[in-house]
Design a protein around this motif. Structure first.
Motif, short mmCIF file in Angstrom:
data_model
loop_
_atom_site.label_atom_id
_atom_site.label_comp_id
_atom_site.label_asym_id
_atom_site.label_seq_id
_atom_site.Cartn_x
_atom_site.Cartn_y
_atom_site.Cartn_z
N TYR A 23 0.99 -1.27 -0.09
CA TYR A 23 -0.10 0.00 0.06
C TYR A 23 0.86 1.38 -0.06
O TYR A 23 0.43 2.28 -0.38
CB TYR A 23 -0.92 -0.06 1.33
N PHE A 24 2.00 1.21 0.51
CA PHE A 24 2.79 2.24 0.77
C PHE A 24 4.21 2.16 -0.11
O PHE A 24 5.13 2.02 0.60
CB PHE A 24 3.41 2.83 2.08
N PRO A 25 4.08 2.01 -1.51
CA PRO A 25 5.63 1.92 -2.32
C PRO A 25 6.63 3.08 -1.87
O PRO A 25 7.97 2.77 -1.83
CB PRO A 25 5.12 1.97 -3.51
N ARG A 26 6.13 4.10 -1.38
CA ARG A 26 7.08 5.38 -1.15
C ARG A 26 7.89 4.91 0.09
O ARG A 26 9.12 5.18 0.32
CB ARG A 26 6.16 6.41 -0.75
N LEU A 27 6.97 4.07 1.09
CA LEU A 27 7.69 3.85 2.32
C LEU A 27 8.81 2.67 2.00
O LEU A 27 9.91 2.69 2.49
CB LEU A 27 6.71 3.24 3.37
N TYR A 28 8.32 1.69 1.12
CA TYR A 28 9.15 0.49 0.87
C TYR A 28 10.45 0.89 0.12
O TYR A 28 11.61 0.60 0.61
CB TYR A 28 8.68 -0.06 -0.33
N GLU A 29 10.52 2.29 -0.69
CA GLU A 29 11.64 2.71 -1.13
C GLU A 29 12.58 3.10 -0.19
O GLU A 29 13.86 3.24 -0.36
CB GLU A 29 11.50 3.96 -2.16
N ARG A 30 12.14 3.52 0.84
CA ARG A 30 12.85 4.29 2.16
C ARG A 30 13.01 3.51 3.09
O ARG A 30 13.05 3.84 4.54
CB ARG A 30 12.54 5.67 2.39
N ARG A 31 12.64 1.96 2.91
CA ARG A 31 12.52 1.05 4.38
C ARG A 31 13.74 1.11 5.23
O ARG A 31 13.53 0.87 6.27
CB ARG A 31 12.18 -0.27 3.80
N THR A 32 14.95 1.44 4.70
CA THR A 32 15.84 1.25 5.62
C THR A 32 16.61 2.68 6.23
O THR A 32 17.67 2.90 6.67
CB THR A 32 17.27 0.83 4.96
N ALA A 33 15.69 3.79 5.67
CA ALA A 33 16.20 5.06 6.26
C ALA A 33 15.48 5.32 7.80
O ALA A 33 14.64 4.70 8.01
CB ALA A 33 15.49 6.29 5.46
N MET A 34 16.13 5.84 8.65
CA MET A 34 15.79 6.21 9.80
C MET A 34 14.31 7.22 9.81
O MET A 34 14.37 7.98 9.09
CB MET A 34 16.70 6.96 10.85
N SER A 35 13.36 6.79 10.50
CA SER A 35 12.15 7.20 10.25
C SER A 35 12.00 8.68 10.73
O SER A 35 11.05 9.54 10.16
CB SER A 35 10.98 6.56 10.70
N GLY A 36 12.87 9.28 11.49
CA GLY A 36 12.69 10.53 12.03
C GLY A 36 13.35 11.45 10.64
O GLY A 36 12.88 12.64 10.85
N TYR A 37 13.93 10.89 9.71
CA TYR A 37 14.12 11.62 8.69
C TYR A 37 13.17 11.62 7.62
O TYR A 37 13.25 12.46 6.44
CB TYR A 37 15.57 11.10 8.06
N LEU A 38 12.10 10.99 7.65
CA LEU A 38 11.14 10.92 6.73
C LEU A 38 10.17 12.09 6.91
O LEU A 38 10.34 12.88 7.68
CB LEU A 38 10.21 9.53 6.84
N SER A 39 9.58 12.43 5.48
CA SER A 39 8.63 13.63 5.54
C SER A 39 7.42 13.56 6.40
O SER A 39 7.18 12.25 6.92
CB SER A 39 8.28 13.87 4.05
N GLY A 40 6.53 14.57 6.87
CA GLY A 40 5.46 14.26 7.63
C GLY A 40 4.49 13.40 6.93
O GLY A 40 3.95 12.50 7.72
N GLY A 41 4.46 13.55 5.60
CA GLY A 41 3.42 12.25 5.09
C GLY A 41 3.93 10.99 4.90
O GLY A 41 3.02 10.00 5.53
N GLU A 42 5.13 10.86 4.89
CA GLU A 42 5.72 9.40 5.05
C GLU A 42 5.82 8.92 6.47
O GLU A 42 5.35 7.76 6.77
CB GLU A 42 7.17 9.35 4.45
N GLN A 43 5.84 9.73 7.38
CA GLN A 43 5.81 9.27 8.77
C GLN A 43 4.22 8.93 9.10
O GLN A 43 4.24 7.89 9.94
CB GLN A 43 6.15 10.48 9.76
N GLN A 44 3.33 9.73 8.54
CA GLN A 44 2.05 9.58 8.71
C GLN A 44 1.48 8.07 8.23
O GLN A 44 1.09 7.23 8.58
CB GLN A 44 0.83 10.60 8.21
#
Ligand code: ATP
Length: 263
Positions: free
Chosen positions: A128-149
């Motif tokens: 459901y969240f391909p964008r998250l999959y692409e960034r799956r190994t990034a620390m989530s503190g560095y994700l955008s607000g939308g990605e954190q949601q």
């Protein structure tokens, strides 16, 4: 059968503050329903009465009942409710910021089940969240607000809920991201027949995806109807869809005079 029915519930905080004053809400099995209303109306409190998180905040359901598929939830602790299939995504994108998306999802999944089950579940959720999959190994503190949601929603999905409750997923996000997230929520509802209860101040976005909405003010349901009818209602249009709610005191006074639903 309804996935959820709240029957005339009352919630009191700290033994004195009556926050919810007889709220009744129904979510049909596989349905998608919104709770709308301004700040402090009682939307989050209603969700916590369902997930069982009130106790931690010294809140108590003092009247009425909360039923999940006809089962009374009154005496069940929050973890039992999760086991039954109820998940709440709290307001404010709560994720473990120092962990990656992968680690956040692993931490959210049930302790039982094999590694293979977990991998399958993660694959389903990342679907459901391909964008998250692409960034799956990034620390989530560095994700955008939308990605954190998205990650907060993905964490709730790891518990394989049948009833998913979301508390203001649009908060602080750009309209284009809100649209993306709401269309994903709709997909989850349609593809998994998951029942969804969406809490929102953003009535425009919410009424586009749900089939039914309840408007809460001061701890009471003051209106409920099909989403299409709510969108056409002049009061809702003026004060919840017009985007000028709360900005001009004259408007508020006018609003109070016109509010037909309290008449
Ligand atoms: P928001 O969008 O601001 O979260 P809301 O509609 O979700 O608003 P609630 O958070 O449910 O509203 O709050 C309903 C009422 O209960 C408010 O008057 C609030 O101040 C009060 N309240 C909420 N949590 C607590 C608490 N833990 N202790 C005491 N009062 C509380």
């Amino acid at each position: 059968m309804n996935a959820l029915s709240l029957n005339n519930i009352e919630v009191i905080y700290d033994h004195v503050f009556l926050a919810i004053k007889g709220v009744s809400v129904e979510v049909p099995d596989g349905g998608m329903v919104a709770l709308l209303g301004a700040n402090g109306a009682g939307k989050s409190t209603t969700l916590k009465a369902i997930s069982g998180l009130l106790k931690a905040e010294r809140g108590l359901v003092t009247r009425g009942d909360v039923k999940y598929r006809d089962q009374d939830l009154a005496h069940l602790p929050p973890q039992q409710r999760v086991k039954l299939g109820i998940a709440q995504v709290l307001e404010g994108r709560r994720v473990f910021e120092h962990l990656t998306s992968d680690e956040n999802l692993i931490a959210a999944s049930a302790v039982h089940g094999s590694r293979a089950d977990m991998a399958r579940n993660m694959e389903r959720v990342y679907g459901y969240f391909p964008r998250l999959y692409e960034r799956r190994t990034a620390m989530s503190g560095y994700l955008s607000g939308g990605e954190q949601q998205m990650l907060a929603i993905a964490r709730a999905l790891m518990t394989q809920p049948k009833l998913l409750m979301l508390d203001e997923p649009s908060l602080g996000l750009a309209p284009v991201i809100v649209e993306e997230i709401f269309s994903i929520i709709r997909r989850i509802n349609q593809e998994e027949k998951m029942s969804i209860l969406l809490v929102e101040q953003n009535a425009i976005a919410a009424l586009d995806v749900v089939s039914h909405g309840y408007l809460i003010e001061n701890g009471r349901v003051v209106m409920h109807d099909a989403a299409e009818s709510l969108k056409k209602n002049p009061d809702i249009q003026e004060f919840y869809l017009g985007g000028h709610e709360g900005k001009d005191f004259n408007n508020i006074k006018h609003y109070r005079r016109r509010k037909r639903w309290l008449a």
